[in-house]
Design an enzyme around this catalytic site. Sequence first.
Site, PDB file in Angstrom:
ATOM      1  N   ARG A  56     -85.543 -20.808 -32.395  1.00 26.95           N
ATOM      2  CA  ARG A  56     -86.643 -21.756 -32.095  1.00 26.95           C
ATOM      3  C   ARG A  56     -86.102 -23.189 -31.993  1.00 26.95           C
ATOM      4  NH1 ARG A  56     -91.303 -20.813 -36.264  1.00 26.95           N
ATOM      5  NH2 ARG A  56     -92.440 -22.237 -34.880  1.00 26.95           N
ATOM      6  N   HIS A 104     -96.769 -27.934 -41.852  1.00 29.54           N
ATOM      7  CA  HIS A 104     -96.009 -26.694 -42.029  1.00 29.54           C
ATOM      8  C   HIS A 104     -94.508 -26.898 -41.941  1.00 29.54           C
ATOM      9  CE1 HIS A 104     -99.871 -24.403 -40.698  1.00 29.54           C
ATOM     10  NE2 HIS A 104     -99.961 -24.898 -41.912  1.00 29.54           N
ATOM     11  N   THR A 173    -105.201 -25.371 -31.428  1.00 30.12           N
ATOM     12  CA  THR A 173    -105.049 -24.505 -32.603  1.00 30.12           C
ATOM     13  C   THR A 173    -106.200 -23.513 -32.652  1.00 30.12           C
ATOM     14  OG1 THR A 173    -105.010 -24.377 -35.031  1.00 30.12           O
ATOM     15  CG2 THR A 173    -106.109 -26.308 -34.069  1.00 30.12           C
TER      16      THR A 173
HETATM   17  N1  APR Z   1    -103.290 -26.376 -24.301  1.00 33.96           N
HETATM   18  C1  APR Z   1    -104.064 -26.390 -25.426  1.00 33.96           C
HETATM   19  N2  APR Z   1    -104.267 -25.294 -26.199  1.00 33.96           N
HETATM   20  C2  APR Z   1    -103.682 -24.145 -25.805  1.00 33.96           C
HETATM   21  C3  APR Z   1    -102.859 -24.050 -24.653  1.00 33.96           C
HETATM   22  C4  APR Z   1    -102.679 -25.233 -23.887  1.00 33.96           C
HETATM   23  N3  APR Z   1    -101.929 -25.241 -22.772  1.00 33.96           N
HETATM   24  N4  APR Z   1    -102.412 -22.765 -24.556  1.00 33.96           N
HETATM   25  C5  APR Z   1    -102.939 -22.090 -25.612  1.00 33.96           C
HETATM   26  N5  APR Z   1    -103.700 -22.915 -26.352  1.00 33.96           N
HETATM   27  C6  APR Z   1    -104.449 -22.615 -27.577  1.00 33.96           C
HETATM   28  C7  APR Z   1    -104.823 -21.166 -27.760  1.00 33.96           C
HETATM   29  O1  APR Z   1    -106.025 -20.873 -27.072  1.00 33.96           O
HETATM   30  C8  APR Z   1    -105.020 -21.092 -29.272  1.00 33.96           C
HETATM   31  O2  APR Z   1    -106.340 -21.445 -29.642  1.00 33.96           O
HETATM   32  O3  APR Z   1    -103.621 -22.924 -28.683  1.00 33.96           O
HETATM   33  C9  APR Z   1    -104.049 -22.150 -29.799  1.00 33.96           C
HETATM   34  C10 APR Z   1    -102.814 -21.565 -30.440  1.00 33.96           C
HETATM   35  O4  APR Z   1    -103.243 -20.840 -31.580  1.00 33.96           O
HETATM   36  P1  APR Z   1    -102.112 -20.158 -32.489  1.00 33.96           P
HETATM   37  O5  APR Z   1    -101.114 -19.475 -31.626  1.00 33.96           O
HETATM   38  O6  APR Z   1    -102.836 -19.397 -33.536  1.00 33.96           O
HETATM   39  O7  APR Z   1    -101.338 -21.394 -33.153  1.00 33.96           O
HETATM   40  P2  APR Z   1    -101.809 -22.298 -34.365  1.00 33.96           P
HETATM   41  O8  APR Z   1    -103.285 -22.377 -34.419  1.00 33.96           O
HETATM   42  O9  APR Z   1    -101.039 -23.566 -34.261  1.00 33.96           O
HETATM   43  O10 APR Z   1    -101.264 -21.457 -35.635  1.00 33.96           O
HETATM   44  C11 APR Z   1    -101.413 -22.056 -36.898  1.00 33.96           C
HETATM   45  O11 APR Z   1    -100.132 -20.273 -37.873  1.00 33.96           O
HETATM   46  O12 APR Z   1     -98.359 -18.851 -37.763  1.00 33.96           O
HETATM   47  C12 APR Z   1     -98.813 -20.013 -38.333  1.00 33.96           C
HETATM   48  O13 APR Z   1     -97.475 -21.752 -39.140  1.00 33.96           O
HETATM   49  C13 APR Z   1     -97.944 -21.175 -37.959  1.00 33.96           C
HETATM   50  O14 APR Z   1     -98.611 -23.450 -37.616  1.00 33.96           O
HETATM   51  C14 APR Z   1     -98.896 -22.112 -37.248  1.00 33.96           C
HETATM   52  C15 APR Z   1    -100.252 -21.678 -37.770  1.00 33.96           C
END
Ligand code: APR
Length: 233
Positions: A56, A104, A173
């Site tokens: 990563r 995190h 998120t």
């Molecule tokens: N622009 C904005 N949002 C987007 C895009 C984009 N181009 N592409 C995807 N997304 C959105 C998705 O729809 C989703 O709601 O980003 C979000 C990503 O969600 P996750 O993959 O769950 O990531 P996150 O919410 O940051 O996860 C939280 O989980 O695994 C742990 O520590 C890790 O910090 C992370 C935490």
Amino acid sequence: MKKLIVLSGAGMSAESGISTFRDSGGLWEKYEIDDVATPNGWRRNPGMVLDFYNQRRRQLLKSKPNAGHFALAELEKEYDVQIITQNVDNLHERAGSTHVVHLHGELMKVRSTGPGEEVFVVPTDKPDVNPGDMCPKGFQLRPHIVWFGEAVPEIEKAEYMTYNADIFLIIGTSMQVYPAAGLIHNVQPGVPIYLIDPHEVNHLSYEITVISKGASEGMKEFVKLIRALEVKL
Ligand code: APR
């Protein structure tokens, strides 16, 4: 200046080519969380964990901030922008944001597994950290990441920042991981909340202005909306 408090997640960096976690093809489809993002995984196989973060880190060094990151940095001219990010990348900082709290942890940092847990910056010309890489006191270095099941040292600071928001923006998120997802409960009544995400996100039944777009396009619309709000106030 009005305080614009931002909670960002992996979607913020998606347009920079960095995988999210729970979208299709996301990181948690390829790796078991327990193997690479828990203290148990570290105890079981530190080499696998170090390799996961090495990959990563190398990907991050090939990535650049996207228009969404730059738009947030630009807003510092008009607002006191304070970013609470769940992301471990440094793209907000590289876009010019000056107030970033990493809930995190940070990919470009490692820390000693010995007493004091001293933190060190990973040099960009030597991004890999391997078993046997020790701190000066002779303890193995580990990723400076908050793993599942570990305390989130910055959460009180983030709660305080959110409590003082004049505008709260959630961007990229899925709001599935606590305590980050619970920050929305600290927003004072009457403070406008915006959410930028191309997909549906469960936002705990709050009155939220949803911008169903990606980070770059969504930020353009967000800036227009808060400027219109200023005119009204
Ligand atoms: N622009 C904005 N949002 C987007 C895009 C984009 N181009 N592409 C995807 N997304 C959105 C998705 O729809 C989703 O709601 O980003 C979000 C990503 O969600 P996750 O993959 O769950 O990531 P996150 O919410 O940051 O996860 C939280 O989980 O695994 C742990 O520590 C890790 O910090 C992370 C935490």
